[in-house]
Design a protein around this motif. Structure first.
Motif, PDB file in Angstrom:
ATOM      1  N   SER A   1       0.775  -1.242  -0.161  1.00  0.00           N
ATOM      2  CA  SER A   1       0.172   0.066   0.047  1.00  0.00           C
ATOM      3  C   SER A   1       0.814   1.336  -0.092  1.00  0.00           C
ATOM      4  O   SER A   1       2.118   1.453   0.515  1.00  0.00           O
ATOM      5  CB  SER A   1      -1.120   0.165   1.221  1.00  0.00           C
ATOM      6  OG  SER A   1      -0.184  -0.017   2.396  1.00  0.00           O
ATOM      7  N   VAL A   2       0.337   2.234  -0.808  1.00  0.00           N
ATOM      8  CA  VAL A   2       1.176   3.517  -0.892  1.00  0.00           C
ATOM      9  C   VAL A   2      -0.142   4.748  -0.717  1.00  0.00           C
ATOM     10  O   VAL A   2      -1.221   4.644  -1.431  1.00  0.00           O
ATOM     11  CB  VAL A   2       1.719   3.921  -2.021  1.00  0.00           C
ATOM     12  CG1 VAL A   2       2.296   5.273  -2.052  1.00  0.00           C
ATOM     13  CG2 VAL A   2       2.911   2.748  -2.282  1.00  0.00           C
ATOM     14  N   THR A   3      -0.040   5.121   0.580  1.00  0.00           N
ATOM     15  CA  THR A   3      -1.208   6.039   0.706  1.00  0.00           C
ATOM     16  C   THR A   3      -0.701   7.652   1.427  1.00  0.00           C
ATOM     17  O   THR A   3       0.361   7.420   2.071  1.00  0.00           O
ATOM     18  CB  THR A   3      -2.145   5.436   2.225  1.00  0.00           C
ATOM     19  OG1 THR A   3      -1.212   5.268   3.156  1.00  0.00           O
ATOM     20  CG2 THR A   3      -2.717   4.175   1.677  1.00  0.00           C
ATOM     21  N   GLY A   4      -1.417   8.392   1.354  1.00  0.00           N
ATOM     22  CA  GLY A   4      -1.092   9.598   2.030  1.00  0.00           C
ATOM     23  C   GLY A   4      -0.022  10.269   1.543  1.00  0.00           C
ATOM     24  O   GLY A   4       0.714  11.244   2.341  1.00  0.00           O
ATOM     25  N   SER A   5       0.895  10.073   0.194  1.00  0.00           N
ATOM     26  CA  SER A   5       2.108  10.518   0.140  1.00  0.00           C
ATOM     27  C   SER A   5       1.913  11.479  -1.024  1.00  0.00           C
ATOM     28  O   SER A   5       1.167  11.453  -1.721  1.00  0.00           O
ATOM     29  CB  SER A   5       2.867   9.260  -0.303  1.00  0.00           C
ATOM     30  OG  SER A   5       3.201   8.350   0.843  1.00  0.00           O
ATOM     31  N   ASN A   6       3.273  12.208  -1.145  1.00  0.00           N
ATOM     32  CA  ASN A   6       3.529  13.279  -2.345  1.00  0.00           C
ATOM     33  C   ASN A   6       4.328  12.815  -3.055  1.00  0.00           C
ATOM     34  O   ASN A   6       5.439  12.711  -2.710  1.00  0.00           O
ATOM     35  CB  ASN A   6       3.644  14.664  -1.734  1.00  0.00           C
ATOM     36  CG  ASN A   6       2.428  15.354  -0.838  1.00  0.00           C
ATOM     37  OD1 ASN A   6       1.464  15.470  -1.405  1.00  0.00           O
ATOM     38  ND2 ASN A   6       2.522  15.302   0.329  1.00  0.00           N
ATOM     39  N   ILE A   7       4.051  12.644  -4.566  1.00  0.00           N
ATOM     40  CA  ILE A   7       5.085  12.050  -5.318  1.00  0.00           C
ATOM     41  C   ILE A   7       4.964  12.810  -6.621  1.00  0.00           C
ATOM     42  O   ILE A   7       4.049  12.927  -7.272  1.00  0.00           O
ATOM     43  CB  ILE A   7       4.529  10.552  -5.884  1.00  0.00           C
ATOM     44  CG1 ILE A   7       4.392   9.662  -4.326  1.00  0.00           C
ATOM     45  CG2 ILE A   7       5.368  10.035  -6.838  1.00  0.00           C
ATOM     46  CD1 ILE A   7       3.451   8.382  -4.567  1.00  0.00           C
ATOM     47  N   THR A   8       6.218  13.191  -7.037  1.00  0.00           N
ATOM     48  CA  THR A   8       6.412  14.175  -8.087  1.00  0.00           C
ATOM     49  C   THR A   8       7.279  13.200  -9.016  1.00  0.00           C
ATOM     50  O   THR A   8       8.313  12.978  -8.775  1.00  0.00           O
ATOM     51  CB  THR A   8       7.285  15.449  -7.576  1.00  0.00           C
ATOM     52  OG1 THR A   8       6.528  16.120  -6.616  1.00  0.00           O
ATOM     53  CG2 THR A   8       7.497  16.273  -8.917  1.00  0.00           C
ATOM     54  N   VAL A   9       6.854  13.393 -10.109  1.00  0.00           N
ATOM     55  CA  VAL A   9       7.411  12.805 -11.420  1.00  0.00           C
ATOM     56  C   VAL A   9       8.172  13.635 -12.271  1.00  0.00           C
ATOM     57  O   VAL A   9       7.778  14.923 -12.281  1.00  0.00           O
ATOM     58  CB  VAL A   9       6.707  11.638 -12.294  1.00  0.00           C
ATOM     59  CG1 VAL A   9       5.847  10.831 -11.444  1.00  0.00           C
ATOM     60  CG2 VAL A   9       5.701  12.849 -12.770  1.00  0.00           C
ATOM     61  N   THR A  10       9.373  13.309 -12.776  1.00  0.00           N
ATOM     62  CA  THR A  10      10.008  14.133 -13.729  1.00  0.00           C
ATOM     63  C   THR A  10       9.326  14.427 -15.047  1.00  0.00           C
ATOM     64  O   THR A  10       8.291  13.588 -15.410  1.00  0.00           O
ATOM     65  CB  THR A  10      11.371  13.283 -13.871  1.00  0.00           C
ATOM     66  OG1 THR A  10      11.237  12.399 -14.694  1.00  0.00           O
ATOM     67  CG2 THR A  10      12.108  13.147 -12.778  1.00  0.00           C
ATOM     68  N   ASP A  11       9.806  15.439 -15.649  1.00  0.00           N
ATOM     69  CA  ASP A  11       9.218  15.862 -16.902  1.00  0.00           C
ATOM     70  C   ASP A  11       9.699  14.969 -17.991  1.00  0.00           C
ATOM     71  O   ASP A  11      10.540  15.243 -18.993  1.00  0.00           O
ATOM     72  CB  ASP A  11       9.555  17.147 -17.309  1.00  0.00           C
ATOM     73  CG  ASP A  11       8.487  17.867 -18.589  1.00  0.00           C
ATOM     74  OD1 ASP A  11       7.955  16.855 -18.869  1.00  0.00           O
ATOM     75  OD2 ASP A  11       8.950  18.873 -18.907  1.00  0.00           O
ATOM     76  N   ASN A  12       9.370  13.631 -18.013  1.00  0.00           N
ATOM     77  CA  ASN A  12       9.664  12.725 -18.965  1.00  0.00           C
ATOM     78  C   ASN A  12       8.813  11.676 -19.250  1.00  0.00           C
ATOM     79  O   ASN A  12       8.209  11.031 -18.406  1.00  0.00           O
ATOM     80  CB  ASN A  12      11.096  11.994 -18.478  1.00  0.00           C
ATOM     81  CG  ASN A  12      11.820  11.040 -19.361  1.00  0.00           C
ATOM     82  OD1 ASN A  12      11.350  10.133 -19.832  1.00  0.00           O
ATOM     83  ND2 ASN A  12      13.154  11.509 -19.573  1.00  0.00           N
ATOM     84  N   ALA A  13       8.593  11.316 -20.524  1.00  0.00           N
ATOM     85  CA  ALA A  13       7.514  10.375 -20.899  1.00  0.00           C
ATOM     86  C   ALA A  13       7.788   9.039 -20.271  1.00  0.00           C
ATOM     87  O   ALA A  13       6.619   8.387 -19.944  1.00  0.00           O
ATOM     88  CB  ALA A  13       7.480  10.092 -22.244  1.00  0.00           C
ATOM     89  N   ALA A  14       8.711   8.478 -19.858  1.00  0.00           N
ATOM     90  CA  ALA A  14       9.042   7.263 -19.455  1.00  0.00           C
ATOM     91  C   ALA A  14       8.998   7.304 -17.795  1.00  0.00           C
ATOM     92  O   ALA A  14       9.240   6.180 -16.968  1.00  0.00           O
ATOM     93  CB  ALA A  14      10.499   6.761 -19.660  1.00  0.00           C
TER      94      ALA A  14
END
Length: 684
Positions: A619-632
């Motif tokens: 489980s992953v809950t209540g978290s803040n996740i930022t992805v890079t500006d990359n299609a992959a």
């Protein structure tokens, strides 16, 4: 303690007591003021008696077959007034609550009894005089029961009143029933309810039959009035001369261990009250059903549902005390994952008070489960380190502290041997780093001993996270029983594939509130922080910044399927823009709550993954996740089946995938998470 609590008009052997100066052997040690804690040992024990008190909080005594009763708090007030020779309610309350431990009571409960120096009680000792000895006997009887040996022991050993030795015959003349208690006679005009008492698991129902005692002459409406946490359906039964019996359904969602009532009433009839005892919910399957955890310890338990729900079920998780914390504050079950265990770890604070606590699981209409948690007493040994003024030849006291953490963690050094020896004797050893921002540069790899008992926690106080352990190119390995807390760690180790710059090898070892920076991770599949060894590992408020020196580098890695990795709070981020990396990789079950994973930090723009898990039931809950500006780029890569990704915020700035692997997330909906910015795909 006025005559409303005692038998009015007692005969001459029940005399009016104007309590006088003192108890022999007691008041000699007492001043006119309320005793302080330092006075207590010479007068009255500050501990409860060894003998358990009776189940009720009051006791009955008899005279000529007539019963009167007194509560334990009333008896305590009487004894306190006598002992202190005062009617001052403030002093009496303090004595009852803090010395006798018979409260809590308030001043209103004292003044509400009238003048505590002028009650009417019996000559229990049979010496022809009513005095403080009789007050002591009465308080003892309410506290430990009416066995003469127990009363004499309590009066002399706990209350420290000498010269009292009552016999069983004397006590029986007051406390044994002189006339049989008659069997209650059914009330002729009372509503009849079958069964008359109920025991209900929280979240369950039972049908009861409600009837009038005889055929009515007209229509009668019977109303059910339940107490809190109990419902009755229907709330009203309408009877006629031809139909004067029916059924209702009683349902409880109250907390296990509580008792409620349902009152059935109707005009012209006597009420019938049904007692309802609430048990643990049978809809929640909890294992184990109780926990025992030492201070600064942790233990997991699992929860699942007994059957598939018709709609998603949220189970809230609430500790009974700030001494307890849980890794999750809620669980969500659906028809797809109801029978998959979800794991919660309970942690105790470093200075947690031993005693009974609990975790309340509330599943709404499915009921509640109250998990008992005992905080077990521990034996603690404390040492101190001062990086500036200490010396490793000192004894390690606050006045003469050691100098280095490295030596305290090395069993080959005298300080480390002393620490490990104390822990292996069954003690929880706390090594406190004093002082402020004073880094320690280690001279050799640190590989702690493996403890056979106890634990060792190295922490900084009172200025947490200002001390830095500078590992350089030396590896740090924490083995069984060793923990680091409230410090900074820097490492220049270039961990080989499958290895870690910092390694935790056992579930009883770990990190809490630690900042880690790995400056040289440049080998594919090498990790900044490697967690291995089967069991439930917790990282709480651990912040990891790692160099992405080569493709495949990992910030935090749960090494194999037997590692249940539990991450609570904290953060993970890369420190450069060199290669495709992974922030968190768990080969086993991952439980991540309230974690910040920023894969775009420090201009990182590769097709990297924030979190990846392979264990079923993650489980992953209540978290803040930022992805890079990359299609992959991927925020969460869910490879473990029957898992949950819910209540998170995903952020992107043009490209990237928020969640990958939604087929492994039963009942998944985009609405379960918040997506900020533009993604290549929010979920696929």
């Amino acid at each position: 303690m006025s005559n409303r609590n005692f038998l009015p008009g007692l005969r001459s052997s029940l005399v009016s007591l104007a309590l006088a100066s003192s108890l022999a052997g007691v008041m000699a040690a007492c001043s006119s003021d309320t005793p302080t804690a330092t006075q207590v040992p010479s007068t009255i024990s500050a501990q409860l008696p060894e003998t358990a008190a009776p189940a009720t909080d009051s006791i009955a005594f008899y005279y000529d077959g007539v019963k009167t009763s007194i509560k334990i708090t009333d008896a305590a007030v009487l004894f306190a007034a006598c002992t202190l020779n005062t009617g001052d309610s403030t002093k009496i309350v303090n004595f009852v609550n803090n010395t006798l431990k018979a409260g809590p009571i308030t001043a209103a409960e004292v003044t509400g009894l009238g003048d505590p120096l002028k009650p009417a009680i019996s000559d229990f000792t049979g010496d022809g005089t009513v005095n403080c000895n009789d007050a002591a006997v009465l308080f003892a009887a309410v506290t430990v029961g009416t066995d003469a040996a127990k009363i004499n022991q309590f009066v002399s050993g706990t209350l420290k009143v000498s010269g009292v030795n009552v016999t069983q015959a004397q006590l029986d003349s007051f406390f044994a029933k002189s006339t049989p208690t008659p069997t209650p006679t059914p009330i002729a005009n009372q509503i009849v309810v079958t069964p008359a008492t109920l025991t209900l698991p929280s979240g369950s129902s039972q049908t009861v039959t409600v009837s009038l005692p005889s055929q009515p002459s007209g229509n009668v409406a019977v109303t059910a009035t339940p107490s809190a946490g109990i419902t009755v359906t229907p709330a009203t039964l309408n009877f006629t001369p031809s139909v004067f019996s029916g059924t209702v359904t009683v349902t409880s969602t109250a907390t296990p261990g509580t008792t409620g009532t349902v009152k059935f009433s109707a005009p012209g009839y006597d009420d019938k009250v049904v007692n309802v005892t609430v048990d643990q919910s049978s809809n929640l399957v909890v294992a184990p059903t109780s926990l025992s955890i030492p201070a600064n310890g942790a233990a997991p338990f699992t929860v699942k549902l007994a059957s598939a729900p018709t709609a998603p079920v949220t189970v809230t998780v609430t500790p009974s005390s700030p001494d307890l914390t849980t890794t999750l504050s809620s669980l969500t079950f659906t028809g797809a994952n109801f029978n998959i265990n979800q794991t919660i770890e309970v942690s105790t604070a470093l200075g947690a008070t031993p005693g009974a606590q609990s975790i309340l699981l509330d599943a709404g209409s499915l009921g509640r489960f109250k998990l008992p948690v005992t905080i077990a007493p521990t034996s603690t040994t404390t040492f101190f380190i001062d990086p500036v003024n200490g010396n490793d030849i000192f004894p390690g006291t606050a006045a003469q502290p050691w100098k280095t953490v490295e030596s305290a963690l090395d069993i080959a050094k005298p300080t480390g041997f002393k620490v490990a020896t104390a822990a292996n004797a069954g003690n929880d050893v706390v090594v406190t780093i004093l002082g402020g921002a004073n880094p320690e540069i280690v001279g050799a790899p640190i590989n702690t001993p493996t403890l056979t008992a106890g634990s060792v926690t190295v922490l900084q106080s009172p200025s947490p996270k200002t001390f830095t352990l500078v590992m350089g190119i030396k590896a740090l390995t924490l083995n069984k029983g060793y923990k680091l807390q409230d410090i900074n760690i820097t490492s220049g180790v270039n961990a080989a594939a499958g290895a870690g710059a910092i390694t935790i090898t056992n579930a009883s070892a770990g990190l809490t509130s630690v900042n880690i920076e790995c400056t040289a991770t440049a080998t594919g599949a090498g990790s900044c922080l490697l967690v291995q060894g089967s069991g439930f590992h917790t990282l709480k408020n651990v912040n990891v910044a790692f160099k992405d020196g080569a493709a495949g580098v990992i910030g935090i890695k749960g090494n194999d399927a037997n590692v249940a990795l539990n991450i609570v709070g904290g953060s993970v981020q890369p420190t450069s823009n060199t290669a495709v990396v992974t922030g968190i990789l768990s080969q086993g079950v991952l439980t991540a709550a309230n974690v910040t994973v920023d894969m775009s930090a420090n201009t990182h723009a590769k097709g990297s993954t924030g979190i990846e898990f392979n264990g079923s039931g993650s489980s992953v809950t209540g978290s803040n996740i930022t992805v890079t500006d990359n299609a992959a780029a991927i925020g969460v890569n869910a490879k473990g089946s029957n898992s949950v990704v819910k209540g998170n915020t995903f952020t992107a700035s043009g490209n990237g995938i928020g969640i990958k692997g939604i087929t492994n997330l039963p009942g998944f909906s985009l609405a379960d998470n918040t997506f900020v910015g533009t993604f290549t795909n929010k979920a696929l």
